[in-house]
Design an enzyme around this catalytic site. Sequence first.
Site, PDB file in Angstrom:
ATOM      1  N   ASP A 458       0.811  -1.503   0.091  1.00  0.00           N
ATOM      2  CA  ASP A 458       0.059  -0.014  -0.089  1.00  0.00           C
ATOM      3  C   ASP A 458       0.861   1.159   0.022  1.00  0.00           C
ATOM      4  OD1 ASP A 458       0.854  -0.595   2.465  1.00  0.00           O
ATOM      5  OD2 ASP A 458      -1.258  -0.388   3.673  1.00  0.00           O
ATOM      6  N   CYS A 459       2.100   1.154   0.631  1.00  0.00           N
ATOM      7  CA  CYS A 459       2.988   2.368   0.710  1.00  0.00           C
ATOM      8  C   CYS A 459       3.456   2.672  -0.712  1.00  0.00           C
ATOM      9  CB  CYS A 459       4.056   1.950   1.446  1.00  0.00           C
ATOM     10  SG  CYS A 459       3.706   1.794   3.323  1.00  0.00           S
TER      11      CYS A 459
END
Length: 733
Positions: A458-459
């Site tokens: 997700d980062c």
Amino acid sequence: MVEFYSEEIGLEKTDPKLWRLRTDKLGRESWEYLTPEDADKDPQSSYTQWLLQVPEFPTPSPLKNSSNKNENYTAYDACHNGASFFKLLQDENSGIFPCQYKGPMFMTIGYIAVNYIAGVKIPDHERIELIRYIVNTAHPVDGGWGLHSVDKSTVFGTVLNYVNLRLLGLSKDHPVCVKARDTLIKLGGAIGAPHWGKTWLSTLNLYKWEGVNPAPPETWLLPYSLSIHPGRWWVHTRGVYLPISYLSLVRYSCELTPLLAELREEIYTKPFDSIDFSRHRNTVCGVDLYYPHSKVLDVANDCIVFYEKYLRPQWVHDKSKETVYDLIKKEIENTDYLCIAPVNQAFCALVTLIEEGRDSQAFKRFEFRFKDALFHGPQGMTVMGTNGVQVWDCAFAIQYFFVAGLAEKPEFYDTIVRAYEFLCRSQFDTECVPGSFRDKRVGAWGFSTKTQGYTVSDCTAEAIKAIIMVRNSDVFRAVHDKISDERLNKGIDVLMSLQNLGSFEYGSFATYEKIKAPLFMEALNPAEVFGNIMVEYPYVECTDSSVLGLTFFHKHSSYRKEEIANRIKLAIDYIKSCQQEDGSWYGCWGICFTYAGMFAMEALYTVGENYSNSETVRKGCDFLVSKQMEDGGWGESMKSSELHSYVDSEKSLVVQTAWVLVALLLAEYPDKDVIDRGIQLLKDRQLPSGEWKFESVEGVFNHSCAIEYPSYRFLFPIKALGLYTKAYSDNGI
């Protein structure tokens, strides 16, 4: 100004005006304590003043603010004021937003114990503030500590932090120690500590290794094709149990000092020498036990104990030790001694101390890197959950300033450029050492810094989205060339490689890697205090964020276009399949259903689904609206994460109200009154300066441990207020 318990009882305190937070271009954070003379020549930054609540912080005084009750103080005004306050918290040197990422109460033991074992004196200014933090997070009634800062008292939290205080020099007769020790004894004493607690106590010669369940290093010698091979485990679990397996193999316990001899007599309900520790491998206090052993694990442990005691050949012992230490050195090299997080960093540092010695360059580098996660705040100093949240916060800050229509305004130009340039510098550009059991990472982003070196799905997605926003804006054309299309394409390649397309949770995204072993491996979870740690798990939030990154990239690039479109569809199908019957989604990295609901709604929004055309969105909205409180806000308790069922907090909370508002606004929820009431709460809770105060812990991991995300109380209200302003324009409040 808040008065802390440490001040009530007269504990020593350092001068907050003498602290300086040092950063570098890669986002490293480390605290330095100056002499008054040096401090006069080195002005304190505004964000340091805010972090330590120094009165000289330049508190903004906008002409139009939340105290002007008779004026038309709009959602846009609140949004602008919040953003204007938040930009003061950015470090101009690196572009990051430094904050104390705290909550877990089992991190600091590593820093204190390893230094004690090595005979390294912790500087007085650190020692004083470490004591303050531990004292200020003690349970207000019984004086113990839990797994995290808002937990009930447990053996794990209480014994580790009691030992911390004693090693830091607090007397056993100090009222804080007396109260905590009484609670520990009432809980049954240190004998009921879970596995990680027993391990730390054993290294300090406060427990016996025969009473610790095994962590056999031989598993690293098994064929990788087997599901049980640690290279297939979740990265945090294998990161922690790699050095633990070494310590378990050599049965390391430090020299028994007079202080440790005293501690032996303080933390048990009967004399240390009278305890048969071998009978207490599975003794865990009921208050601590979140995830009981399976029968499979108990039988396996019994067999391994017998093998280790009677059958293990010396050559296997030696080969296992050599293999494990070689892998530890690879972990160190891949992360420049940060390791994945502070727990395994401390264990790896201890193994390095044993192998190389206190004066070795390797151990000295650990001493340097320990400071990366050691963070100071008003309550005192603690070891954070990681070395920070740098990439995560910068990606959100850029995105949400754009969403709110603020990013291209002159007053926010430098804020956006600094955060953008930090993200550009933070992309991984080297692969891990061969044989590390690590996937390709070039092109990806991590959660904190480039140095830490672990890809997070997700980062990576959120960083890509943020960077594209800046590159699409003509206002920022001067910095467009800080990152190339080719580098973004590599990021997409890594992100797509993380999608589960095999037999495990098809279409989903996990955290650091694909799922590499069946989920039934959880039956071997040895930790007792955490759930879902043995292998990678699919997460709605990670899948949602990955969709956000992929859809935004797909809209603005022709690279792998058809394949990305298909991957987005698979991920959306997975997200829909995770929706529960009542319309909710369970969140694993934030508290809890409100958090996951927001991300799910935003993912569905990116593919054109809303309240009017999607049954999934309607159910999601109706669930969230059903939880609105009387004052118009939303608030969810940490108990939701533990019980997997929505539990209201005692009062509504700014962050969770913002999460729900983001979800409803993106879903185009038709009842404006529901949304207006939530927006009004955000405005009412805002201070005249534009600040929102901390109210409650926002994050969680492994279902049981709460952790704070200090920037969330700015970022998500800014986003919600900005979306509201766009949606309702002149018709808003």
